[in-house]
Design an enzyme around this catalytic site. Structure first.
Site, PDB file in Angstrom:
ATOM      1  N   ASP A 110       0.852  -1.201   0.000  1.00  0.00           N
ATOM      2  CA  ASP A 110       0.000   0.000   0.000  1.00  0.00           C
ATOM      3  C   ASP A 110       0.885   1.246   0.000  1.00  0.00           C
ATOM      4  O   ASP A 110       2.047   1.207  -0.449  1.00  0.00           O
ATOM      5  CB  ASP A 110      -0.978  -0.053   1.195  1.00  0.00           C
ATOM      6  CG  ASP A 110      -2.273   0.692   0.926  1.00  0.00           C
ATOM      7  OD1 ASP A 110      -2.270   1.936   0.983  1.00  0.00           O
ATOM      8  OD2 ASP A 110      -3.320   0.052   0.653  1.00  0.00           O
ATOM      9  N   ASP A 111       0.376   2.331   0.499  1.00  0.00           N
ATOM     10  CA  ASP A 111       1.069   3.622   0.468  1.00  0.00           C
ATOM     11  C   ASP A 111       2.417   3.543   1.205  1.00  0.00           C
ATOM     12  O   ASP A 111       2.610   2.677   2.064  1.00  0.00           O
ATOM     13  CB  ASP A 111       0.178   4.689   1.131  1.00  0.00           C
ATOM     14  CG  ASP A 111       0.482   6.099   0.591  1.00  0.00           C
ATOM     15  OD1 ASP A 111       1.510   6.285  -0.073  1.00  0.00           O
ATOM     16  OD2 ASP A 111      -0.342   7.000   0.855  1.00  0.00           O
ATOM     17  N   LYS A 186      -3.555  -0.796  -6.815  1.00  0.00           N
ATOM     18  CA  LYS A 186      -4.588  -0.116  -6.024  1.00  0.00           C
ATOM     19  C   LYS A 186      -4.398   1.377  -6.255  1.00  0.00           C
ATOM     20  O   LYS A 186      -3.306   1.918  -6.037  1.00  0.00           O
ATOM     21  CB  LYS A 186      -4.444  -0.455  -4.536  1.00  0.00           C
ATOM     22  CG  LYS A 186      -5.405   0.345  -3.652  1.00  0.00           C
ATOM     23  CD  LYS A 186      -5.276  -0.040  -2.178  1.00  0.00           C
ATOM     24  CE  LYS A 186      -6.088   0.898  -1.296  1.00  0.00           C
ATOM     25  NZ  LYS A 186      -5.958   0.552   0.143  1.00  0.00           N
ATOM     26  N   ASP A 188      -5.622   5.114  -5.433  1.00  0.00           N
ATOM     27  CA  ASP A 188      -6.318   5.873  -4.389  1.00  0.00           C
ATOM     28  C   ASP A 188      -6.822   7.229  -4.907  1.00  0.00           C
ATOM     29  O   ASP A 188      -6.666   7.556  -6.094  1.00  0.00           O
ATOM     30  CB  ASP A 188      -5.373   6.029  -3.182  1.00  0.00           C
ATOM     31  CG  ASP A 188      -6.115   5.982  -1.847  1.00  0.00           C
ATOM     32  OD1 ASP A 188      -7.329   6.241  -1.813  1.00  0.00           O
ATOM     33  OD2 ASP A 188      -5.456   5.707  -0.817  1.00  0.00           O
ATOM     34  N   GLY A 223     -16.120   5.322  -3.162  1.00  0.00           N
ATOM     35  CA  GLY A 223     -17.557   5.326  -3.416  1.00  0.00           C
ATOM     36  C   GLY A 223     -18.097   6.671  -3.868  1.00  0.00           C
ATOM     37  O   GLY A 223     -19.314   6.866  -3.923  1.00  0.00           O
ATOM     38  N   VAL A 224     -17.194   7.572  -4.231  1.00  0.00           N
ATOM     39  CA  VAL A 224     -17.631   8.900  -4.668  1.00  0.00           C
ATOM     40  C   VAL A 224     -18.307   8.790  -6.044  1.00  0.00           C
ATOM     41  O   VAL A 224     -17.806   8.107  -6.931  1.00  0.00           O
ATOM     42  CB  VAL A 224     -16.409   9.852  -4.758  1.00  0.00           C
ATOM     43  CG1 VAL A 224     -16.834  11.215  -5.275  1.00  0.00           C
ATOM     44  CG2 VAL A 224     -15.738   9.974  -3.401  1.00  0.00           C
ATOM     45  N   ASP A 243     -12.796   4.341   4.190  1.00  0.00           N
ATOM     46  CA  ASP A 243     -11.963   3.283   4.769  1.00  0.00           C
ATOM     47  C   ASP A 243     -12.670   2.549   5.908  1.00  0.00           C
ATOM     48  O   ASP A 243     -13.400   3.152   6.691  1.00  0.00           O
ATOM     49  CB  ASP A 243     -10.679   3.885   5.350  1.00  0.00           C
ATOM     50  CG  ASP A 243      -9.686   4.256   4.267  1.00  0.00           C
ATOM     51  OD1 ASP A 243     -10.018   4.124   3.070  1.00  0.00           O
ATOM     52  OD2 ASP A 243      -8.583   4.693   4.622  1.00  0.00           O
TER      53      ASP A 243
HETATM   54  C1  LIG Z   1     -12.614   5.346  10.795  1.00  0.00           C
HETATM   55  O1  LIG Z   1     -11.834   6.179  11.624  1.00  0.00           O
HETATM   56  C2  LIG Z   1     -11.474   7.420  11.072  1.00  0.00           C
HETATM   57  C3  LIG Z   1     -10.609   8.151  12.058  1.00  0.00           C
HETATM   58  O2  LIG Z   1      -9.593   7.326  12.516  1.00  0.00           O
HETATM   59  C4  LIG Z   1     -12.711   8.206  10.725  1.00  0.00           C
HETATM   60  O3  LIG Z   1     -12.335   9.394  10.070  1.00  0.00           O
HETATM   61  C5  LIG Z   1     -13.594   7.390   9.817  1.00  0.00           C
HETATM   62  O4  LIG Z   1     -14.794   8.077   9.599  1.00  0.00           O
HETATM   63  C6  LIG Z   1     -13.892   6.042  10.416  1.00  0.00           C
HETATM   64  N1  LIG Z   1     -14.636   5.274   9.444  1.00  0.00           N
HETATM   65  C7  LIG Z   1     -15.740   4.595   9.755  1.00  0.00           C
HETATM   66  C8  LIG Z   1     -16.387   3.893   8.620  1.00  0.00           C
HETATM   67  O5  LIG Z   1     -16.186   4.520  10.881  1.00  0.00           O
END
Ligand SMILES: *[C@@H]1O[C@H](CO)[C@@H](O)[C@H](O)[C@H]1NC(C)=O
Ligand SMILES: *[C@@H]1O[C@H](CO)[C@@H](O)[C@H](O)[C@H]1NC(C)=O
Ligand SMILES: *[C@@H]1O[C@H](CO)[C@@H](O)[C@H](O)[C@H]1NC(C)=O
Ligand SMILES: *[C@@H]1O[C@H](CO)[C@@H](O)[C@H](O)[C@H]1NC(C)=O
Ligand SMILES: *[C@@H]1O[C@H](CO)[C@@H](O)[C@H](O)[C@H]1NC(C)=O
Length: 414
Positions: A110-111, A186, A188, A223-224, A243
């Site tokens: 990954d990155d 991948k 991004d 998903g944009v 994510d």
């Molecule tokens: C996952 O955590 C990050 C911060 O660490 C937050 O910005 C993000 O919205 C969270 N994603 C979900 C799907 O809960």
């Protein structure tokens, strides 16, 4: 890491109306699909429940990802803390544990693999401190193990960790990846200058295609702009959400969001609800089992995201369940979906999907913390009420008997 304390016990079942074996596979899938699931056995509402109308209309023609890709990615566990040693040892571990044999063949960096700046020729360069031998040598190493090497870039001017991005460098970067022997990209979405994904993702497909090397194209545009509606012609998979986090709340939220696009998945192009968190410690064993089961049923790419050099027996037991993997890799390639929600707070959920050879996969998924009894009515599954089936529990929690009209195991609890 906060734990949700949520109970997630569920059964993952395969229901078989077998006897008739339908040869599913290849390109004429919609037809086969219709042939395999006609009456008797399946109800008139079958094709409404599983909405097969868009299945197979998008297929990226690069011959890859006929079933969802499987492998490992460095991000969920290592984030930026990667090196060629980690990648090599992970490749070794995929082989020595037997995971590679089960299909986990993509070893994806990954990155953070590259230097913060391109070289004088404008090329991407592997960080000499962490990848001193370079990506080509790493690809050779991984290929010798019978595995494939994946790399990461970004459809913007920088990657999310502020390494050079590939926007406006698509052709040269793709050529470089191909020359290194990379098998997977991948791609991004950070630092994208506000340009629409529909404009930024196709140039890389064109560039990858022009290399003549088969490179699986994994779009990560979060998903944009509803990628399921257009990305099937562009990528082998497309992220449908932000994510994932290593929490029950994140995992369930993402599963629900990804479910919306089930009709658009098929061989060659998959909805991607992000990589697996199984084994990273933020969820319980039961919760991880739900995570892995639902990802398999949703035909999500199965990219293990833990440190496979140091998996617990429980983690290994989850990700190595061959029958659950077979659900994910089923030749029909229809994404299963949520078919019924009931009970207080919608805790009792039934997720299901068609498999090849006149079978269905059914997950009884308790989404709440109290034990519940979950019923899957034949009607909700798209079965005729008179249909007799045989049932197999893929986690072998409990033997389930032959049944008619509905599936109602005893109460599900931890
Ligand atoms: C996952 O955590 C990050 C911060 O660490 C937050 O910005 C993000 O919205 C969270 N994603 C979900 C799907 O809960
Ligand atoms: C980074 O990885 C190395 C070796 O793999 C490990 O010793 C170190 O603790 C890791 N550092 C962080 C911050 O995770
Ligand atoms: C390039 O695209 C063409 C047309 O879609 C396809 O037939 C071919 O397999 C692709 N080649 C590669 C290497 O992806
Ligand atoms: C292996 O995982 C365990 C937790 O399961 C952890 O305590 C240990 O530090 C890990 N070892 C290495 C070398 O990362
Ligand atoms: C969902 O399943 C429950 C229990 O079998 C049933 O009562 C309900 O009618 C079903 N709902 C739908 C929308 O099918």
């Amino acid at each position: 890491m906060a734990r949700s304390g949520t109970l997630s016990v569920h059964l993952l079942l395969v229901i078989s109306l077998s006897a008739i074996v339908v040869a599913a596979g290849g390109r004429a899938l919609p037809l086969n699909l219709l042939r395999g699931f006609e009456r008797p056995g399946f109800s008139r509402s079958f094709h409404r429940i599983y909405d097969t109308s868009k299945y197979g209309i998008f297929q990226l023609n690069n011959g890859l990802a006929q079933t969802p890709q499987m492998g490992w990615n460095s991000w969920n566990f290592f984030a930026c803390n990667i090196s060629e040693t980690v990648i090599k040892e992970t490749a070794d571990a995929l082989v020595s544990t037997g995971l590679a044999k089960l299909g986990y063949v993509h070893v994806n960096i990954d990155d953070c693999w590259s230097t913060p700046k391109r070289n004088a020729k404008g090329e991407l360069v592997a960080d000499p401190k962490t990848f001193p031998s370079g990506i080509k040598a790493l690809a050779d190493y991984v290929h010798k193990q019978g595995l494939k090497l994946g790399i990461y870039s970004d459809a913007g001017i920088y990657t999310c960790q502020v390494r050079p991005g590939s926007l406006y460098h698509e052709e040269n970067d793709a050529k470089q990846f191909a020359s290194w022997g990379v098998d997977y990209l991948k791609y991004d979405n950070c630092y994208n200058l506000g340009i629409k994904p529909k404009d930024r993702y196709p140039p890389m497909l064109k560039a990858l295609n022009a290399t003549g090397r088969q490179i699986l194209y994994s779009m990560c545009e979060w998903g944009v702009d509803d990628p399921a509606l257009w990305a099937g012609k562009i990528g082998n998979s497309w992220r449908t959400t932000d994510d994932i986090n290593d929490t029950w709340a994140s995992m369930t939220t993402i599963a629900d969001l990804n479910d919306k696009w089930a009709a658009y998945a098929g061989p060659g192009g998959w909805n991607d609800p992000d990589m697996l968190e199984v084994g990273n410690g933020g969820m319980t064993y039961q919760e991880y089992r739900a995570h892995f089961s639902i990802w398999a049923l949703m035909k999500a790419p199965l990219l293990v995201g833990c440190d496979v050099r140091n998996m617990t027996a429980e983690t290994y037991q989850l990700v190595s369940n061959e029958e659950v993997i077979a659900v994910n890799q089923d030749s029909l390639g229809v994404q299963g979906r949520k078919v019924n929600v009931s009970g207080t707070g919608g805790c009792s959920q039934v997720w299901a999907g068609p498999l090849s050879r006149r079978r269905l996969v059914v997950a009884l998924w308790n989404r709440c913390s109290k034990a519940v009894s979950i019923t899957a009515a034949w009607e909700a599954l798209g079965l005729d009420s008179s249909t007799s089936v045989s049932i197999r529990d893929l986690w072998q929690v409990r033997i389930t008997r032959m049944s008619q009209k509905m599936l109602r195991p005893r109460s599900l609890h931890r």
